[in-house]
Design an enzyme around this catalytic site. Structure first.
Site, short mmCIF file in Angstrom:
data_model
loop_
_atom_site.label_atom_id
_atom_site.label_comp_id
_atom_site.label_asym_id
_atom_site.label_seq_id
_atom_site.Cartn_x
_atom_site.Cartn_y
_atom_site.Cartn_z
N ARG A 226 8.05 4.13 -2.10
CA ARG A 226 8.90 5.25 -1.71
C ARG A 226 10.10 5.34 -2.65
O ARG A 226 10.52 4.33 -3.25
CB ARG A 226 9.39 5.10 -0.27
CG ARG A 226 8.29 4.96 0.77
CD ARG A 226 8.89 4.74 2.15
NE ARG A 226 7.88 4.63 3.20
CZ ARG A 226 7.34 3.50 3.62
NH1 ARG A 226 7.73 2.34 3.06
NH2 ARG A 226 6.44 3.49 4.57
N LYS A 250 10.66 0.67 5.37
CA LYS A 250 11.20 1.15 6.64
C LYS A 250 11.35 -0.01 7.61
O LYS A 250 10.54 -0.93 7.64
CB LYS A 250 10.26 2.20 7.23
CG LYS A 250 10.24 3.51 6.45
CD LYS A 250 9.37 4.55 7.14
CE LYS A 250 9.42 5.88 6.41
NZ LYS A 250 8.59 6.92 7.07
N HIS A 321 7.43 11.72 -3.51
CA HIS A 321 6.39 11.32 -2.57
C HIS A 321 5.02 11.78 -3.03
O HIS A 321 4.00 11.19 -2.63
CB HIS A 321 6.70 11.86 -1.18
CG HIS A 321 6.47 10.86 -0.09
ND1 HIS A 321 7.19 9.70 0.03
CD2 HIS A 321 5.57 10.84 0.94
CE1 HIS A 321 6.76 9.01 1.08
NE2 HIS A 321 5.77 9.68 1.64
N ARG A 324 3.43 8.98 -4.72
CA ARG A 324 2.95 7.99 -3.75
C ARG A 324 1.60 8.44 -3.19
O ARG A 324 0.66 7.64 -3.08
CB ARG A 324 3.99 7.83 -2.64
CG ARG A 324 3.63 6.85 -1.53
CD ARG A 324 4.88 6.68 -0.66
NE ARG A 324 4.60 6.12 0.65
CZ ARG A 324 4.55 4.81 0.92
NH1 ARG A 324 4.71 3.94 -0.05
NH2 ARG A 324 4.33 4.39 2.15
N HIS A 347 2.41 0.89 5.41
CA HIS A 347 2.23 1.67 6.63
C HIS A 347 2.05 0.75 7.82
O HIS A 347 1.26 -0.19 7.77
CB HIS A 347 1.00 2.58 6.50
CG HIS A 347 1.21 3.75 5.61
ND1 HIS A 347 0.15 4.44 5.03
CD2 HIS A 347 2.33 4.35 5.16
CE1 HIS A 347 0.62 5.42 4.29
NE2 HIS A 347 1.94 5.39 4.35
N TYR A 356 -5.32 9.86 3.51
CA TYR A 356 -5.78 9.85 2.12
C TYR A 356 -7.30 9.82 2.03
O TYR A 356 -7.87 10.23 1.02
CB TYR A 356 -5.18 8.66 1.38
CG TYR A 356 -3.67 8.70 1.38
CD1 TYR A 356 -3.00 9.72 0.72
CD2 TYR A 356 -2.92 7.77 2.08
CE1 TYR A 356 -1.61 9.79 0.75
CE2 TYR A 356 -1.55 7.82 2.12
CZ TYR A 356 -0.89 8.84 1.45
OH TYR A 356 0.47 8.92 1.48
#
Length: 375
Positions: A226, A250, A321, A324, A347, A356
């Site tokens: 990110r 995150k 992004h 990414r 994730h 994806y």
């Protein structure tokens, strides 16, 4: 307690106890500030006055003003998190909240404003404005409460006579519209090769900014990180021997991500010939620096990538992004395991990574339509 100080306390909770990223905290703070302003217009200035009706009307007002479904979904998440936190902190120290006003229902039973019953059904709150009535007379296509009965609304506070009010989780049943599912933008391999070749040509001219830009894009694409993770990197986070980079994602979760030889060469070139020319006394350990010697910010990275992708055919978002998304899709196209890609991207849920697989399927279908004689 007033809403303003409550929001301040909640922000500290998100930062210190939950470890949320600064970007997430800013978004939640902005949402809750907007909620407080909306509540103030309706005479509510304390947590005990926040009812499900008020939360619903706030989201409805946003939808009427044209806010995107994704924004409304985030606002709903902000409100639910704040409401749940208010309920927990109120139960642990109920004396910190003022007692809620009491009202008499049509059946003659006395309760707090919109008191919650044991079955989860609630009475409606007092003082509904004409705007609030209008929003329920003309309901949106989605029901923010998740219920067809507007009267089934948890209250903002409860408490008997002589007792301090305890703020209940009024937003527990709040719902938001599902965000439109759109496939992320993916740059083709040939397009990425062209972008990187152009950056390499500029870097060959010796400009330190161009050397940095090449390293930034190479690392974004190679590691699939990110933009906040990239700008937060320090020099020591990059292991040039093992070709890995340690990032903080995150929730302040750390992970180690591999990258390839082209990215290695670009970063080495930046560290040896670019960064020293930008570094100043106050640069600190930041890996990527701006022209003034300070840590490179997310906005600068966004402008860099957006400028590069603006020249690439195809629609969709053009920020970092997209790189990414591109990295993840190219990995799956090359046969990478979905779980491995999940770990690479950081994730928490495999479902987030599965988008994806849909992208790869769409690319496969497009290739079939173009190549098969009977497509």
């Amino acid at each position: 307690m007033k809403l303003g100080p409550a929001i301040d306390d909640y922000e500290r909770h998100l930062r210190v106890e939950r470890g949320y990223s600064p970007q997430t905290i800013r978004a939640y703070r902005a949402d809750l500030t907007a909620l407080a302003a909306f509540a103030a217009e309706r005479g509510v200035d304390s947590p005990s006055g926040l009812t499900l009706d008020l939360y619903r009307d706030w989201l409805w007002d946003g939808s009427q003003r044209g806010l995107a479904k994704s924004t409304l979904a985030r606002r709903s998440a902000s409100a639910r998190g704040f409401s749940a936190w208010l309920a927990r902190t109120s139960e642990s120290s109920p004396s910190s909240h003022a007692a809620a006003p009491r009202e008499v229902s049509s059946s003659g039973e006395t309760s707090s404003s919109g008191e919650t019953s044991s079955s989860g059904e609630t009475s409606s709150s007092r003082g509904v404005s004409s705007d609030q009535s209008s929003s329920r007379d003309n309901p949106p296509s989605w029901d923010p409460s998740g219920s067809s009965d507007p009267s089934a609304a948890p209250s903002g506070a409860r408490g008997g006579e002589g007792q301090a009010a305890v703020v209940v989780d009024a937003a527990a049943r709040l719902r938001a519209p599902k965000a439109d599912k759109t496939l992320p933008r993916v740059i083709t391999r040939d397009q990425m090769d062209g972008i990187l070749a152009g950056l390499a040509a500029r870097a060959d001219e010796g400009d330190p900014g161009s050397v940095r830009d090449l390293a930034v894009v190479e690392l974004l694409y190679a590691a699939g990180i990110r933009v906040s993770e990239l700008t937060g990197l320090d020099v020591d986070d990059v292991d040039l021997d093992r070709l890995t980079v340690r990032v903080v994602g995150k929730g302040s979760k750390e992970r180690v991500v591999p990258f390839g030889v082209p990215a290695l060469h670009a970063v080495q070139r930046w560290l040896s010939g670019g960064r020293p020319r930008f570094a100043v006394a106050g640069s600190g350990p930041a890996l990527f620096l701006g022209s003034r010697g300070r840590r490179m910010g997310s906005r600068a990275v966004y402008e860099l990538v957006a400028g590069l992708l603006a020249e690439v055919p195809g629609g969709g978002p053009s920020g970092p992004h997209a790189l990414r998304h591109t990295a993840a899709t190219h990995l799956l196209d090359g046969g990478a395991d979905l779980r491995a890609v999940q770990e690479l991207l950081g994730h928490a849920s495999l479902g987030t990574t599965q988008i994806y697989t849909h992208v790869s399927s769409e690319r496969l279908k497009e290739a079939y339509r173009l190549a098969h004689p009977r497509a």
